[in-house]
Design an enzyme around this catalytic site. Structure first.
Site, mmCIF file in Angstrom:
data_model
loop_
_atom_site.group_PDB
_atom_site.id
_atom_site.type_symbol
_atom_site.label_atom_id
_atom_site.label_comp_id
_atom_site.label_asym_id
_atom_site.label_seq_id
_atom_site.Cartn_x
_atom_site.Cartn_y
_atom_site.Cartn_z
ATOM 1 N N LYS A 129 0.693 -1.181 0.021
ATOM 2 C CA LYS A 129 0.013 0.029 0.034
ATOM 3 C C LYS A 129 0.743 1.180 0.096
ATOM 4 O O LYS A 129 0.567 2.160 -0.716
ATOM 5 C CB LYS A 129 -0.837 0.000 1.290
ATOM 6 C CG LYS A 129 -2.220 -0.924 1.015
ATOM 7 C CD LYS A 129 -3.126 -0.984 2.315
ATOM 8 C CE LYS A 129 -4.291 -2.115 2.018
ATOM 9 N NZ LYS A 129 -4.746 -2.601 3.272
ATOM 10 N N LYS A 187 -4.082 -9.737 -9.441
ATOM 11 C CA LYS A 187 -4.940 -9.745 -8.265
ATOM 12 C C LYS A 187 -6.028 -8.767 -8.417
ATOM 13 O O LYS A 187 -5.856 -7.530 -8.490
ATOM 14 C CB LYS A 187 -4.302 -9.850 -6.853
ATOM 15 C CG LYS A 187 -5.324 -10.251 -5.827
ATOM 16 C CD LYS A 187 -4.830 -9.996 -4.502
ATOM 17 C CE LYS A 187 -5.209 -8.424 -4.182
ATOM 18 N NZ LYS A 187 -5.241 -8.068 -2.522
ATOM 19 N N LYS A 242 -10.090 -3.628 -4.975
ATOM 20 C CA LYS A 242 -10.496 -2.491 -4.968
ATOM 21 C C LYS A 242 -9.508 -1.314 -5.366
ATOM 22 O O LYS A 242 -9.820 -0.273 -6.004
ATOM 23 C CB LYS A 242 -11.356 -2.263 -3.618
ATOM 24 C CG LYS A 242 -12.423 -3.074 -3.637
ATOM 25 C CD LYS A 242 -13.111 -2.878 -1.969
ATOM 26 C CE LYS A 242 -12.619 -4.164 -0.968
ATOM 27 N NZ LYS A 242 -13.485 -4.473 -0.165
HETATM 28 P P1 TYM Z 1 -10.722 -7.361 1.825
HETATM 29 O O1 TYM Z 1 -11.916 -6.195 2.129
HETATM 30 O O2 TYM Z 1 -9.553 -6.672 1.056
HETATM 31 O O3 TYM Z 1 -11.343 -8.435 1.136
HETATM 32 C C1 TYM Z 1 -12.391 -9.471 1.478
HETATM 33 C C2 TYM Z 1 -12.072 -10.899 1.381
HETATM 34 O O4 TYM Z 1 -11.949 -10.881 0.100
HETATM 35 C C3 TYM Z 1 -10.634 -11.514 -0.569
HETATM 36 N N1 TYM Z 1 -10.175 -10.896 -1.608
HETATM 37 C C4 TYM Z 1 -9.875 -11.890 -2.640
HETATM 38 N N2 TYM Z 1 -9.772 -13.326 -2.767
HETATM 39 C C5 TYM Z 1 -9.241 -13.983 -3.875
HETATM 40 N N3 TYM Z 1 -8.893 -13.075 -5.046
HETATM 41 C C6 TYM Z 1 -9.000 -11.665 -4.863
HETATM 42 N N4 TYM Z 1 -8.754 -11.185 -6.188
HETATM 43 C C7 TYM Z 1 -9.521 -10.977 -3.803
HETATM 44 N N5 TYM Z 1 -9.678 -9.890 -3.313
HETATM 45 C C8 TYM Z 1 -10.168 -9.836 -2.179
HETATM 46 C C9 TYM Z 1 -9.828 -11.280 0.681
HETATM 47 O O5 TYM Z 1 -8.751 -12.175 0.885
HETATM 48 C C10 TYM Z 1 -10.515 -11.212 1.954
HETATM 49 O O6 TYM Z 1 -10.763 -12.308 2.585
HETATM 50 N N6 TYM Z 1 -7.962 -7.280 5.952
HETATM 51 C C11 TYM Z 1 -9.458 -7.704 5.454
HETATM 52 C C12 TYM Z 1 -10.375 -7.486 6.327
HETATM 53 C C13 TYM Z 1 -10.432 -7.987 7.591
HETATM 54 C C14 TYM Z 1 -10.553 -9.421 8.070
HETATM 55 C C15 TYM Z 1 -10.439 -9.152 9.800
HETATM 56 C C16 TYM Z 1 -10.528 -10.701 7.456
HETATM 57 C C17 TYM Z 1 -10.546 -7.047 8.705
HETATM 58 N N7 TYM Z 1 -10.249 -8.023 9.910
HETATM 59 C C18 TYM Z 1 -10.567 -10.396 10.275
HETATM 60 C C19 TYM Z 1 -10.512 -11.859 8.120
HETATM 61 C C20 TYM Z 1 -10.500 -11.549 9.592
HETATM 62 C C21 TYM Z 1 -9.279 -7.364 4.113
HETATM 63 O O7 TYM Z 1 -8.797 -6.064 3.859
HETATM 64 O O8 TYM Z 1 -10.223 -7.763 3.289
#
Ligand code: TYM
Length: 327
Positions: free
Chosen positions: A114, A197, A200
């Site tokens: 990031k 990948k 967003k």
């Molecule tokens: P976030 O909001 O970026 O994404 C949510 C979930 O979607 C999955 N994901 C993907 N999986 C496969 N291919 C992709 N291109 C792809 N883009 C997103 C992410 O792996 C995720 O599972 N830090 C986390 C949010 C969070 C969280 C937590 C998750 C905060 N606290 C506690 C689990 C447990 C995040 O930014 O996910």
């Protein structure tokens, strides 16, 4: 009687949900709601590290709830809530931060990535994994369904929990439970329209509930090489085939792979095929989404009930943690 398995995951409302979120996390999370006690939350505290528009944050949070419900989250089985409705997670994050080595956080890919892409190196972004550890540990979670990009965060979570247990646990009695990640090999990294990948923050998404025209446009702009129409093409390196495999049957995918190898058809044709399948795949969810939108109180009710359940568990775990550390 054995306690049911507790499943937990979160998703940031930093933007609109895309099919990477769906196949990487939401679909597996929805399937897991049948197997134990599921808790899924909208990580609005986390989103503050990138989104500083209060109206957008509130709107996105509601939209994530709506979209998750439309995709099949069953609120009678899984609790859905806002992270900030359980403010004890910030208290736990503080306690966890007191045992977390800075050197461990400096190695976090997500932070480095990031900052390399221009995000300000704020302290909140740096300790993001500590808050995430608190999210997981405050519910005594067993399983955390995520995409591959979150794997390191769960390793950090386990590491922090182990440190707390070493420091404050007494003989045979752990303070915190170590969670396991659950990552689906076939969908661990869903590619975006540029082949990277899907994310967003990379502007390469196909949204789950984008309108038809926009979704078609996104699919048609998937980056391909310049192999001419007549020439054979390699299905093994194609984003089109990879995305098609998420929504088409095995036979359909095999057929597309054959057509790639044979030559005689252009990428544009394959993209059209992908769009049609993708659009049909999400049709029942679009229908469900329209129904939910007609019930004005539905989302508030669901989030209220979810927060109630989450708070009950968080309260108990925090009592244990406070006791263990001497507060
Ligand atoms: P976030 O909001 O970026 O994404 C949510 C979930 O979607 C999955 N994901 C993907 N999986 C496969 N291919 C992709 N291109 C792809 N883009 C997103 C992410 O792996 C995720 O599972 N830090 C986390 C949010 C969070 C969280 C937590 C998750 C905060 N606290 C506690 C689990 C447990 C995040 O930014 O996910």
């Amino acid at each position: 009687m054995k306690n049911p398995v507790r499943i937990l995951s979160g998703i940031q409302p930093s933007g609109i949900l895309h099919i990477g979120n769906y196949f990487g996390m939401m679909r597996p999370a929805i399937a897991l709601q049948e197997e134990g006690e599921a808790l899924y939350f909208i990580a609005d505290y986390h989103a503050l590290t990138s989104l500083r528009d209060p109206i957008a944050l509130r709107e996105n949070s509601r939209r994530v709830a709506l979209d998750f419900l439309a995709c099949g989250l069953n609120p009678d089985k899984a609790a859905l809530f806002l992270q900030s409705e359980v403010p004890q997670v910030t208290e736990l994050a503080w306690i966890l931060s007191t045992v977390t080595p800075v050197s461990r956080l400096e190695l976090a890919h997500s932070y480095k990535d990031k900052v390399a892409r221009g995000a300000a190196a704020a302290a909140g972004l740096f300790i993001y994994p500590v808050l995430m550890a608190a999210d997981i540990l405050i519910y005594d979670s067993d399983i955390v369904p995520v995409g591959k990009d979150q794997k390191q965060h769960i390793e950090i979570t386990r590491d922090i929990a182990a440190r707390i247990n070493e420091t404050f646990g007494s003989a045979g009695k752990a303070v915190l439970k170590l969670p396991e990640p659950r990552i689906q090999a076939q969908t661990e990294v869903v590619p975006g329209i540029d082949g990277q990948k899907m994310s967003k923050s990379y502007g390469n998404t196909i949204d789950i509930f984008g309108d038809e025209k926009e979704t078609r446009k996104r699919v048609m702009s998937i980056v391909t090489d310049s192999t001419p129409v007549e020439a054979p093409k390699n299905p093994d390196v194609s984003t089109i085939v990879q995305l098609y495999a998420l929504v088409a049957s095995k036979d359909e995918v095999e057929k597309m792979r054959e057509q790639f190898r044979k030559g005689g058809r252009g990428y544009g044709d394959f993209k059209k095929q992908l769009f049609e399948k993708l659009w049909d795949y999400f049709a029942p969810m679009r229908k469900r989404r329209d129904e939910i939108l007609r019930d004005k109180n539905y989302i508030n009710d669901v989030l209220g009930r979810g927060a109630g359940r989450a708070n009950g568990i968080a309260h108990e775990v925090m009592k244990r943690v406070r006791g263990a550390v001497g507060l």
